[in-house]
Structures are given as structure tokens and as C-alpha cells.
Design a protein around this motif. Structure first.
Motif, short mmCIF file in Angstrom:
data_model
loop_
_atom_site.label_atom_id
_atom_site.label_comp_id
_atom_site.label_asym_id
_atom_site.label_seq_id
_atom_site.Cartn_x
_atom_site.Cartn_y
_atom_site.Cartn_z
N TYR A 1 27.22 14.09 53.19
CA TYR A 1 26.06 13.23 53.06
C TYR A 1 25.00 13.53 53.96
CZ TYR A 1 29.05 10.52 50.02
OH TYR A 1 29.69 9.96 48.96
N GLY A 2 25.04 14.43 54.73
CA GLY A 2 23.94 15.10 55.72
C GLY A 2 23.47 14.25 56.79
N PHE A 3 24.62 13.28 57.21
CA PHE A 3 24.61 12.58 58.62
C PHE A 3 24.77 13.39 59.62
CE2 PHE A 3 24.70 9.13 55.49
CZ PHE A 3 24.24 7.94 56.20
N GLU A 4 24.39 13.12 60.95
CA GLU A 4 24.58 13.78 62.33
C GLU A 4 25.48 12.78 63.07
OE1 GLU A 4 23.80 16.81 63.14
OE2 GLU A 4 22.43 17.09 61.13
N VAL A 5 26.23 13.25 63.80
CA VAL A 5 27.23 12.54 64.65
C VAL A 5 26.67 11.30 65.40
CG1 VAL A 5 28.82 12.50 66.58
CG2 VAL A 5 28.64 14.40 65.16
N ALA B 1 21.43 -0.99 60.30
CA ALA B 1 20.64 -0.75 61.64
C ALA B 1 19.38 -0.08 61.32
CB ALA B 1 21.85 0.01 62.41
N HIS B 2 19.07 0.40 59.96
CA HIS B 2 17.91 1.11 59.69
C HIS B 2 17.17 0.52 58.54
CE1 HIS B 2 20.12 3.93 62.57
NE2 HIS B 2 18.98 4.27 62.62
N ARG B 3 17.11 -0.62 58.50
CA ARG B 3 16.50 -1.15 57.29
C ARG B 3 15.27 -0.81 56.84
NH1 ARG B 3 18.24 -4.84 60.70
NH2 ARG B 3 16.12 -5.92 60.97
N GLU B 4 14.40 -0.26 57.98
CA GLU B 4 13.15 0.33 57.56
C GLU B 4 13.16 1.48 56.67
OE1 GLU B 4 14.93 2.98 60.75
OE2 GLU B 4 14.84 0.78 60.34
N ALA B 5 14.31 2.11 56.45
CA ALA B 5 14.57 3.22 55.29
C ALA B 5 14.85 2.56 54.14
CB ALA B 5 15.60 4.01 55.85
N PHE B 6 14.76 1.43 53.90
CA PHE B 6 15.12 0.72 52.69
C PHE B 6 14.25 -0.41 52.37
CE2 PHE B 6 19.15 2.17 54.61
CZ PHE B 6 19.49 2.96 53.54
N PRO B 7 14.00 -0.64 50.96
CA PRO B 7 14.85 -0.26 49.85
C PRO B 7 14.35 1.02 49.43
CG PRO B 7 13.24 -1.77 49.17
CD PRO B 7 12.96 -1.94 50.71
N VAL B 8 15.10 2.08 48.84
CA VAL B 8 15.13 3.29 48.03
C VAL B 8 14.63 2.91 46.83
CG1 VAL B 8 16.12 5.30 47.82
CG2 VAL B 8 16.61 4.37 49.83
N ASP B 9 13.58 3.76 46.12
CA ASP B 9 13.27 3.83 44.91
C ASP B 9 13.93 4.72 44.04
OD1 ASP B 9 11.85 4.11 42.50
OD2 ASP B 9 9.92 3.76 43.42
N ILE B 10 14.83 4.23 43.27
CA ILE B 10 15.98 5.35 42.63
C ILE B 10 15.15 6.12 41.88
CG2 ILE B 10 17.78 5.36 40.86
CD1 ILE B 10 18.43 4.06 43.55
N ARG C 1 17.02 13.45 47.05
CA ARG C 1 18.32 13.52 47.04
C ARG C 1 18.91 12.77 48.32
NH1 ARG C 1 23.05 16.56 47.88
NH2 ARG C 1 24.70 16.49 45.97
N GLU C 2 18.36 13.31 49.56
CA GLU C 2 18.77 13.04 50.73
C GLU C 2 18.80 11.77 51.03
OE1 GLU C 2 16.48 15.21 50.16
OE2 GLU C 2 17.60 17.00 50.32
N ALA C 3 17.75 10.94 50.60
CA ALA C 3 17.61 9.26 50.58
C ALA C 3 18.71 8.69 49.87
CB ALA C 3 16.19 9.02 50.42
N LEU C 4 18.67 9.17 48.66
CA LEU C 4 19.72 8.49 47.66
C LEU C 4 21.15 8.67 48.32
CD1 LEU C 4 18.50 9.91 44.40
CD2 LEU C 4 18.44 7.66 45.12
N LEU C 5 21.66 9.66 48.92
CA LEU C 5 22.97 10.08 49.76
C LEU C 5 23.16 8.86 50.62
CD1 LEU C 5 23.14 13.74 49.80
CD2 LEU C 5 24.44 12.16 48.54
N ARG C 6 22.08 8.13 51.13
CA ARG C 6 22.20 7.29 52.30
C ARG C 6 22.32 5.75 51.78
NH1 ARG C 6 20.59 9.39 57.80
NH2 ARG C 6 21.06 11.52 57.57
N VAL C 7 22.16 5.59 50.60
CA VAL C 7 22.38 4.50 49.89
C VAL C 7 23.87 3.99 49.93
CG1 VAL C 7 22.15 2.90 48.05
CG2 VAL C 7 20.42 4.69 48.40
N PRO C 8 24.21 2.69 50.44
CA PRO C 8 25.76 2.36 50.58
C PRO C 8 25.96 2.20 49.04
CG PRO C 8 24.69 1.23 52.20
CD PRO C 8 23.54 2.10 51.49
#
Length: 407
Positions: free
Chosen positions: A293-297, A319-328, A333-340
Motif C-alpha cells: 500500500y505504499g506506507f512507510e514505517v 490522524a491525517h484528516r487533511e488527506a480526506f475526503p478522497v474523490d474516487i 492510485r496512491e491516494a485510493l490505496l490509503r482509504v480504509p
């Protein structure tokens, strides 16, 4: 002591093998049985248990060759100073058990580990003989996973890779200091040297010779390792950092995490209680995020310990609400992978569907998205995100889930 029967040995040595989590058959290739002489198949096998397309359970025979050991690792129930009941299989007995279990349709493969008897070379030589006999005498085509001995000679490791689908070498603990304190006979340098040798042999086996021929196969399903969680003071950030290093430097197929379990007559250096099993599960989830999913440690375990109440992707999103909401329909792809609630396959389906038109809320259901988790973090025709306040989101997702999920 009376002479043990094969059944007695099996009871002791299969139970002793339960502490080793690093066994999986994913990635094994089906060996050619076109000559009609092959027995078994690695197709559809899994980590001890898997399910075939018809729903049939497929298993690996998971045993130790012996639980006698000349080492005295403090965390190991089979250490030389332990008072556990001991047993030992001969090479012929392991071969016989494997073939009999296969012919009864109990298993499709073998996971074999062992305590160290006499010397690392003696132990590894017996394990290689087992694999070689299965392949060349019994024509066994099923899956074989060997737990290799780091201090064994390179020649024996090379031979093991010719017959086994997967090799594994346990790093045991997250830090060199912990390994030195709790397993003084083992060397972190030696373990890494052995891992590096396996990586090189696997890379060589994929090369084509100057005559255009492919080289002999070598552990085609890769190598894996295991770390014990909670036996030392390492936090989750240190554990995942070690895993990231192993994936990058040795191209491991998997790192397995095994929650420490208190053992009889334990050293005073060890904790008196075991860590929560949820910690082990959260590490697997975080490991998945690092690999796919492209996350770092530092993103998933920047505070040292993973949140036990929330899966690491949801914890990051809150913890990173500024990154959302994501426009589907617009997000990369990188942003979509971070959607719970979105797995890799779901994201790939979204990307593919966007080529044909706008993706709507009702489409996500058919794509396999876990919308109970995703809804607060996305926007698209038919749905607008709301309620992104951290306290509200935590209250919504923190209660124990109905089932464990990698996403």
C-alpha cells in the motif's frame, strides 16, 4: 524410558512445531508430473491450511525432525536446559509419515524444522536427505518448506534449495542486542549471511546460461523468516523497521510475527506475561501496508507502538484528516490505496472502471469495498463524506471488529 512409537513421536514433534509461524506454501509451483510417476501437488496449498476451489481443506504436515537441541535460547521451549519431553524422527520415518499422510489425502506438503542435534551440519544434512528422498525416491511433487540452519555449510543450503519450494531462516528477535542476550549461541551476522546466500542463489537460478538454457530451480517460492514479538523490549516501530530492512535487502517473501508465549522454567530475562494477540495481528496488518500500500514505517508506527483498538490504516486516516475526503473519480492510485476499507483489488477495479465512466456509490459495493469503513473518507456521485471529526471516527471504529481484516 520405553521405546517411543511413531505415533508418540508425531504427537510430541507436531506439538513442538506449533511455535514456528513461518510456514506458507503460497508461491510454490506445480512440479511436472507428465511422466505419470509424480505423487502430490503443491497447487492450492497454504499456511498449514488452505481451501481448494471445491472447498476441500488442504494441509501441510508441520513437524520438527527433533526437539532435542544443543542450543540454550532463553525463549525456546526446546532449549537444551528445558525439561520438556523429547523425541526424534529418523530420516526414513519423516519420509514414511509424509507419504502415508499424503496417500490418505491428509496433506499436500511438508513443513520441516528441527532442533540442532550434534552440529548444524549434521542436522541440515538429515533434513536435506529427507527432501531428496521424497523427490528422487518417492517422486513426491508436493510442497516442501525447510527451515534451514544458518550455521550449516553453504553446500548444504545449496542442496536444500534444489529440493525445497521454500527455505526459511528465522531472525528470531527484532534487534541484535536481544538476540545476543537471549540466544548467545546464535549470530545475527551469520543469519544475515545465510539469507544473503539464499537470495543470490535464487537470483542465479532465474538467469539464463550463455547457451540459452535455464538454470536449475532453487527455492522457487522464496524465503521467509519469523520474529518473536514481546520477548524483548523492542517496540512495533523497531520490529517493522527490521522487517522493512529484510524485505529490501534479502527480497523475503514473508516476515512472520509470533507473539511470545511464556514457557516453563523461563529465564528471568523474559516477561512473565505474553503480549496481547491483537498486537501480533496489528503487525501483520502494518506489514501488509508496507508491502502493498505504499506506507512507510514511520507513517504506521511513528509513535512506537501500533494502536490496538484501530487497524493501522484507519488509525493513519483519522490522524491525517487533511488527506480526506478522497474523490474516487479523480484521485491517483496512491491516494485510493490509503482509504480504509479499500484493498488493492478494489482500487484496481476502481481505476479500470473510471476508464468507462464515472464510478458511483452503488458501484463500490460490487467492487468489494468495505463501505462501513470507507464512507467517511470518500466522495463520489451518490455520496458526500461527512463526520470527519477524529473523536467521532474513533468512537465509530475503535470497538472490536466483528472479524479481523488485513485492510
Amino acid at each position: 524410558m520405553s521405546r517411543r512409537t511413531l505415533t508418540d513421536k508425531l504427537a510430541i514433534l507436531s506439538d513442538a512445531a506449533k511455535y514456528d509461524a513461518s510456514c506458507a506454501s503460497s508461491g510454490g509451483e506445480r512440479r511436472d508430473s507428465s511422466d505419470g510417476k509424480g505423487v502430490g501437488s503443491s497447487g492450492g496449498s497454504g499456511i498449514c491450511h488452505a481451501y481448494a476451489p471445491d472447498g476441500r481443506c488442504i494441509s501441510l504436515l508441520k513437524i520438527l525432525m527433533t526437539n532435542f537441541c544443543i542450543y540454550d535460547c532463553a525463549y525456546c521451549v526446546n532449549r537444551v536446559s528445558s525439561k520438556v519431553e523429547r523425541a526424534r524422527f529418523s530420516v526414513e520415518e519423516v519420509v514414511r509419515l509424509t507419504m502415508e499422510f499424503y496417500r490418505r489425502n491428509y496433506i499436500e506438503g511438508l513443513f520441516l524444522s528441527s532442533g540442532i542435534i550434534r552440529s548444524p551440519d549434521d542436522t541440515m544434512a538429515d533434513m536435506v536427505r529427507i527432501a531428496k528422498t521424497l523427490r528422487e525416491v518417492e517422486n513426491f511433487r508436493g510442497y516442501i518448506h525447510l527451515k534451514t540452519i544458518p550455521d550449516a555449510s553453504p553446500e548444504l543450503i545449496d542442496e536444500a534449495g534444489k529440493y525445497a519450494d521454500r527455505l526459511s531462516i528465522n531472525v528470531e528477535l527484532p534487534t541484535e542486542r536481544a538476540l545476543s542476550d537471549l540466544a548467545p549461541e546464535k549470530s545475527a551476522t551469520g543469519i544475515r549471511r545465510a539469507m544473503g546466500a539464499v537470495r543470490l542463489k535464487r537470483e542465479e537460478s532465474r538467469e539464463v546460461t550463455h547457451t540459452g538454457k535455464t538454470r536449475a530451480r532453487f527455492a522457487p517460492a522464496g524465503q521467509s523468516t519469523q520474529m518473536i514479538v514481546g520477548a524483548d523490549g523492542a517496540d512495533d516501530r523497531a520490529i517493522l523497521g527490521q522487517s522493512a530492512n529484510l524485505y529490501a535487502n534479502y527480497k523475503l517473501s514473508r516476515v512472520y510475527y509470533s507473539a511470545f508465549s511464556p514457557i516453563p522454567d523461563a529465564s528471568r530475562m523474559l516477561p512473565l506475561v505474553k503480549p496481547p494477540l491483537m498486537r501480533e495481528h496489528r503487525l501483520y496488518q502494518a506489514d501488509w501496508l508496507l508491502r502493498f500500500y505504499g506506507f512507510e514505517v514511520d507513517e504506521v508506527a511513528g509513535k512506537g507502538m501500533l494502536d490496538l483498538d484501530l487497524d493501522p490504516k484507519t488509525a493513519w486516516a483519522i490522524a491525517h484528516r487533511e488527506a480526506f475526503p478522497v474523490d474516487i473519480n479523480r484521485a491517483p492510485r496512491e491516494a485510493l490505496l490509503r482509504v480504509p476499507g479499500f484493498g488493492v483489488k478494489t482500487v484496481d477495479r476502481i481505476i479500470d472502471a473510471r476508464k468507462r465512466g464515472a464510478v458511483r456509490y452503488e458501484h463500490l459495493v460490487a467492487m468489494g469495498a468495505v463501505l462501513k469503513k470507507a464512507k467517511p473518507f470518500i466522495t463520489l456521485p451518490g455520496w458526500a463524506a461527512r463526520g470527519l471529526e477524529a473523536a467521532d471516527l474513533r468512537a465509530r471504529f475503535a470497538p472490536p471488529p466483528e472479524q479481523l481484516s488485513l485492510f
